[in-house]
Design a protein around this motif. Structure first.
Motif, PDB file in Angstrom:
ATOM      1  N   VAL A  43       0.926  -1.164   0.026  1.00 12.82           N
ATOM      2  CA  VAL A  43      -0.141  -0.045   0.026  1.00 12.82           C
ATOM      3  C   VAL A  43       0.906   1.205  -0.027  1.00 12.82           C
ATOM      4  CG1 VAL A  43      -1.751   1.383   1.255  1.00 12.82           C
ATOM      5  CG2 VAL A  43      -1.926  -1.126   1.133  1.00 12.82           C
ATOM      6  N   LEU A  44       1.840   1.245   0.752  1.00  8.58           N
ATOM      7  CA  LEU A  44       2.636   2.331   1.061  1.00  8.58           C
ATOM      8  C   LEU A  44       3.319   2.816  -0.344  1.00  8.58           C
ATOM      9  CD1 LEU A  44       4.391   1.652   4.398  1.00  8.58           C
ATOM     10  CD2 LEU A  44       2.758   3.396   3.899  1.00  8.58           C
TER      11      LEU A  44
ATOM     12  N   ARG B 217      -7.497  -5.803   3.533  1.00 10.33           N
ATOM     13  CA  ARG B 217      -7.262  -6.911   4.464  1.00 10.33           C
ATOM     14  C   ARG B 217      -5.927  -6.558   4.925  1.00 10.33           C
ATOM     15  NH1 ARG B 217      -9.118 -11.061   7.100  1.00 10.33           N
ATOM     16  NH2 ARG B 217      -7.773 -12.770   7.715  1.00 10.33           N
ATOM     17  N   GLN B 218      -4.654  -6.754   3.812  1.00  7.52           N
ATOM     18  CA  GLN B 218      -3.448  -6.454   4.247  1.00  7.52           C
ATOM     19  C   GLN B 218      -3.278  -5.090   4.924  1.00  7.52           C
ATOM     20  OE1 GLN B 218      -2.334  -7.563   0.225  1.00  7.52           O
ATOM     21  NE2 GLN B 218      -0.733  -6.075   0.172  1.00  7.52           N
TER      22      GLN B 218
ATOM     23  N   GLY C 234      -6.016   1.230   1.119  1.00  3.13           N
ATOM     24  CA  GLY C 234      -5.559   0.184   0.251  1.00  3.13           C
ATOM     25  C   GLY C 234      -6.702  -0.252  -0.714  1.00  3.13           C
ATOM     26  N   GLY C 235      -7.894   0.603  -0.778  1.00  2.00           N
ATOM     27  CA  GLY C 235      -8.975   0.324  -1.465  1.00  2.00           C
ATOM     28  C   GLY C 235      -9.611  -1.007  -1.204  1.00  2.00           C
ATOM     29  N   GLN C 236     -10.511  -1.613  -2.221  1.00  2.00           N
ATOM     30  CA  GLN C 236     -11.060  -3.182  -2.147  1.00  2.00           C
ATOM     31  C   GLN C 236      -9.957  -4.151  -2.251  1.00  2.00           C
ATOM     32  OE1 GLN C 236     -14.328  -3.614  -4.370  1.00  2.00           O
ATOM     33  NE2 GLN C 236     -15.332  -1.539  -4.218  1.00  2.00           N
TER      34      GLN C 236
ATOM     35  N   LYS D   4       4.365   6.807  -0.656  1.00  2.00           N
ATOM     36  CA  LYS D   4       4.650   7.585   0.368  1.00  2.00           C
ATOM     37  C   LYS D   4       6.070   7.624   0.874  1.00  2.00           C
ATOM     38  CE  LYS D   4       3.891   8.561   5.012  1.00  2.00           C
ATOM     39  NZ  LYS D   4       3.264   9.649   5.322  1.00  2.00           N
ATOM     40  N   GLY D   5       6.811   6.534   0.260  1.00  2.00           N
ATOM     41  CA  GLY D   5       8.300   6.766   0.492  1.00  2.00           C
ATOM     42  C   GLY D   5       8.646   6.302   1.909  1.00  2.00           C
ATOM     43  N   GLU D   6       7.879   5.340   2.308  1.00  2.00           N
ATOM     44  CA  GLU D   6       8.314   4.788   3.740  1.00  2.00           C
ATOM     45  C   GLU D   6       7.951   3.338   3.545  1.00  2.00           C
ATOM     46  OE1 GLU D   6      10.011   6.431   5.989  1.00  2.00           O
ATOM     47  OE2 GLU D   6       9.602   8.485   5.569  1.00  2.00           O
TER      48      GLU D   6
END
Length: 298
Positions: free
Chosen positions: A145-146, A187-188, A181-183, A151-153
């Protein structure tokens, strides 16, 4: 703001809990400003630049003359004042001590990347001079997701920064973005965000709902299959996050204007109650005390 002897570059942003603080710009904009979910500093006038030391000191001095010891809290603006060198931050904190003697708390936004070149000893010096709280937008604990939102992290870099702050004695208010994270990655996003929070045990944790008043095109550049969660989906993601959180003494708030369902408590003491409120809303959303669309300040 005209009564305050400070030059502000609109729009001015600050955390909800800093509503009664003196907003003191030491930079304009955000030094990273590449997160594709964030529109706060994309206007041309918000281009990143440090304020001159002369201007900052003059602002502090004039506020001291005007307000005396009436100022109790100061928030260092804009998007990431902690990007300044330790030397610059020390001089700002010393000036606040000298000219605003009533101040009991200084706070700031903080990107994890801001702390990579700052040692725990440097951060302890800042804490001793009055910097007692920073707001860290972790956004997610999930590396995919990042990366998708630029995000750069990573989980690791965010954890390192939060642990360094804890070692220095600076309180941490961490933000997680519900729905980021959207659909596809919901979960993750929830599971790894909970894992990050469990690892660092922040003093404060807040969740906001991701939103795009200017449209989703910027986000979709690197996340083309992103699809927003429904209100029910957002609550289900929040249920998973709360279920996985194992926090001991963290003040939890999900009451930002973007949140549909207001949740407040201390984790872990209030975890059963919060889950009960959330599950009741999931089971019967039509009867839940959801914030109406018109009242969501986006």
């Amino acid at each position: 703001m005209s009564a305050i002897p400070i030059r502000y570059v609109e729009p001015v942003y600050r955390p909800p809990s800093e509503a009664d603080s003196l907003i003191l710009p030491v930079t304009d904009g955000c030094s990273w400003n590449r997160c594709t979910f964030c529109e706060m500093y994309t206007d041309p006038q918000k281009r990143f630049r440090p304020r001159s030391e002369e201007e900052v000191f003059e602002n502090i001095r004039r506020c001291g003359e005007q307000f005396g010891d009436g100022v109790k809290r100061v928030f260092l603006a804009d998007g990431d004042a902690m990007t300044l060198s330790t030397r610059r931050l020390v001089t700002v904190l010393e000036a606040i001590r000298h000219d605003l003697p009533g101040v009991r708390r200084v706070s700031s936004y903080c990107l994890p990347r801001n702390l990579r070149k700052k040692s725990a000893a440097e951060l302890r010096e800042l804490a001793e001079l009055g910097l007692s709280l920073v707001y860290v937008g972790a956004e997610s604990g999930d590396d995919e997701v990042l990366a998708r939102v630029n995000k750069g992290e990573t989980f690791a870099t965010t954890r390192e920064a939060l642990e360094k702050l804890q070692e220095a004695g600076i309180k941490r208010s961490v933000m997680i973005l519900n729905g980021l994270g959207g659909q596809a990655l919901s979960r993750q996003h929830a599971l790894n965000s909970a894992a990050l929070m469990n690892a660092v045990q922040p003093e404060f944790l807040a969740t906001l709902v991701v939103s795009f008043p200017k449209g989703e095109a910027r986000l979709r550049g690197n996340f083309p299959n992103w699809e927003p969660l429904s209100v029910l989906g957002l609550m289900q993601e929040m249920e998973l996050l709360l279920s996985e959180l194992e926090l001991k003494r963290t003040m939890f708030r999900s009451d930002h204007a973007s949140n549909w369902l207001i949740l407040k408590g201390t984790l872990g003491a209030d975890k059963p109650r919060l889950l009960q409120e959330l599950r009741a809303a999931i089971a019967a959303p039509e009867a839940a005390p959801l914030r109406p669309t018109w009242a969501r300040g986006l």
